[in-house]
Design a protein around this motif. Structure first.
Motif, PDB file in Angstrom:
ATOM      1  N   CYS A  97      26.683  52.465  83.270  1.00 29.99           N
ATOM      2  CA  CYS A  97      27.568  51.907  84.291  1.00 29.99           C
ATOM      3  C   CYS A  97      26.875  50.727  84.953  1.00 29.99           C
ATOM      4  O   CYS A  97      25.953  50.905  85.746  1.00 29.99           O
ATOM      5  CB  CYS A  97      27.928  52.972  85.329  1.00 29.99           C
ATOM      6  N   GLY A  98      27.320  49.524  84.589  1.00 29.80           N
ATOM      7  CA  GLY A  98      26.805  48.327  85.230  1.00 29.80           C
ATOM      8  C   GLY A  98      27.760  47.885  86.321  1.00 29.80           C
ATOM      9  O   GLY A  98      28.976  48.037  86.202  1.00 29.80           O
ATOM     10  N   CYS A 140      27.891  49.242  89.222  1.00 34.81           N
ATOM     11  CA  CYS A 140      28.180  50.392  90.084  1.00 34.81           C
ATOM     12  C   CYS A 140      27.215  50.384  91.267  1.00 34.81           C
ATOM     13  O   CYS A 140      26.238  49.639  91.287  1.00 34.81           O
ATOM     14  CB  CYS A 140      28.026  51.702  89.308  1.00 34.81           C
ATOM     15  N   ASP A 154      23.448  51.703  89.352  1.00 33.65           N
ATOM     16  CA  ASP A 154      23.519  51.216  87.976  1.00 33.65           C
ATOM     17  C   ASP A 154      22.556  51.991  87.073  1.00 33.65           C
ATOM     18  O   ASP A 154      21.439  52.321  87.483  1.00 33.65           O
ATOM     19  CB  ASP A 154      23.154  49.737  87.911  1.00 33.65           C
ATOM     20  N   TYR A 155      23.000  52.226  85.858  1.00 33.91           N
ATOM     21  CA  TYR A 155      22.112  52.822  84.866  1.00 33.91           C
ATOM     22  C   TYR A 155      22.601  52.435  83.478  1.00 33.91           C
ATOM     23  O   TYR A 155      23.781  52.141  83.270  1.00 33.91           O
ATOM     24  CB  TYR A 155      22.080  54.347  84.998  1.00 33.91           C
ATOM     25  N   GLU A 156      21.689  52.412  82.533  1.00 35.23           N
ATOM     26  CA  GLU A 156      22.051  52.170  81.141  1.00 35.23           C
ATOM     27  C   GLU A 156      21.153  53.000  80.237  1.00 35.23           C
ATOM     28  O   GLU A 156      19.932  53.007  80.384  1.00 35.23           O
ATOM     29  CB  GLU A 156      21.917  50.696  80.758  1.00 35.23           C
ATOM     30  N   TRP A 191      17.435  52.182  85.174  1.00 37.46           N
ATOM     31  CA  TRP A 191      18.269  52.449  86.345  1.00 37.46           C
ATOM     32  C   TRP A 191      17.888  51.550  87.516  1.00 37.46           C
ATOM     33  O   TRP A 191      16.751  51.091  87.638  1.00 37.46           O
ATOM     34  CB  TRP A 191      18.164  53.924  86.755  1.00 37.46           C
ATOM     35  N   THR A 243      19.120  52.016  91.380  1.00 31.62           N
ATOM     36  CA  THR A 243      19.945  52.784  92.294  1.00 31.62           C
ATOM     37  C   THR A 243      19.497  52.582  93.733  1.00 31.62           C
ATOM     38  O   THR A 243      18.516  51.876  94.017  1.00 31.62           O
ATOM     39  CB  THR A 243      19.863  54.287  91.954  1.00 31.62           C
TER      40      THR A 243
END
Length: 199
Positions: free
Chosen positions: A117-118, A120, A123-125, A146, A148
């Motif tokens: 989720c970019g 957000c 964010d994390y990938e 990440w 966050t």
């Protein structure tokens, strides 16, 4: 005269019936085509590479499955237009419950799958590296990035070597200990992500 009127009326009624029937058939066809278009699988991302090292181009595709993503692999498919109506050599249903959004080639014989989720608030990938070993597709690597509210970092695990690093808040990556082994892609779930990487 009465006979002519009767014939004309019969002709008019027949034409009205045929017109109504045509409208119904056309409407039904339109609805059917619309439904088919809505239900047709959609390719999210696809790539070409020689994943099994046999000298032939293979195709890999992410296909939307009602909000989830299925992974299709077509060995020896070449560079012809991709036809996902054909049965793939390998399929992984519901690859992840996260937002799977991209494929990319990694080296000559490996590919990566990105999800996350970019944009957000947190964010994390996640990146999975996929290889073929003796005809079996394996998850050979796992990376989590990440950014966050609680910080940022990266966890990178190489399942083939059994080694990994973990970095937090722009710090230098530190080696992590654990028993890291490749997982068959067919068996992979989100629960197989290394626990050391969960933050």
């Amino acid at each position: 005269m009465l006979a002519i009127v009767t014939i004309a009326r019969a002709f008019f009624e027949a034409m009205m019936y045929l017109t109504f029937r045509s409208i119904v058939l056309i409407s039904f066809a339109a609805v059917s085509l619309g439904s088919a278009a809505l239900s047709a699988p959609m390719v999210i991302s696809d790539i070409m590479l020689d994943v099994n090292s046999d000298g032939k181009l293979d195709r890999v595709a992410l296909v939307d499955n009602g909000g989830l993503a299925d992974l299709y692999i077509y060995l020896g498919a070449g560079d012809a237009p991709l036809d996902i109506s054909k049965p793939p050599t390998f399929i992984k249903k519901e690859l992840s419950y996260n937002n799977v959004h991209a494929l990319a080639v990694s080296g000559k014989h490996a590919f990566i799958i990105r999800n996350g989720c970019g944009g957000c608030s947190n964010d994390y990938e996640t990146t999975l590296t996929i290889v073929d070993r003796d005809g079996t597709f394996l998850v050979a690597g796992y990376t989590l990035d990440w950014d966050t509210r609680n910080g940022q970092g990266r966890c990178d695990i190489n399942f083939l070597t059994g080694k990994g690093t973990l970095a937090r808040d722009l710090g230098e990556g530190k080696h992590v200990k654990g028993q890291f082994k490749p997982v068959k892609l067919a068996d992979w779930t989100d629960d197989d992500a290394p626990k050391i990487c969960q933050n």
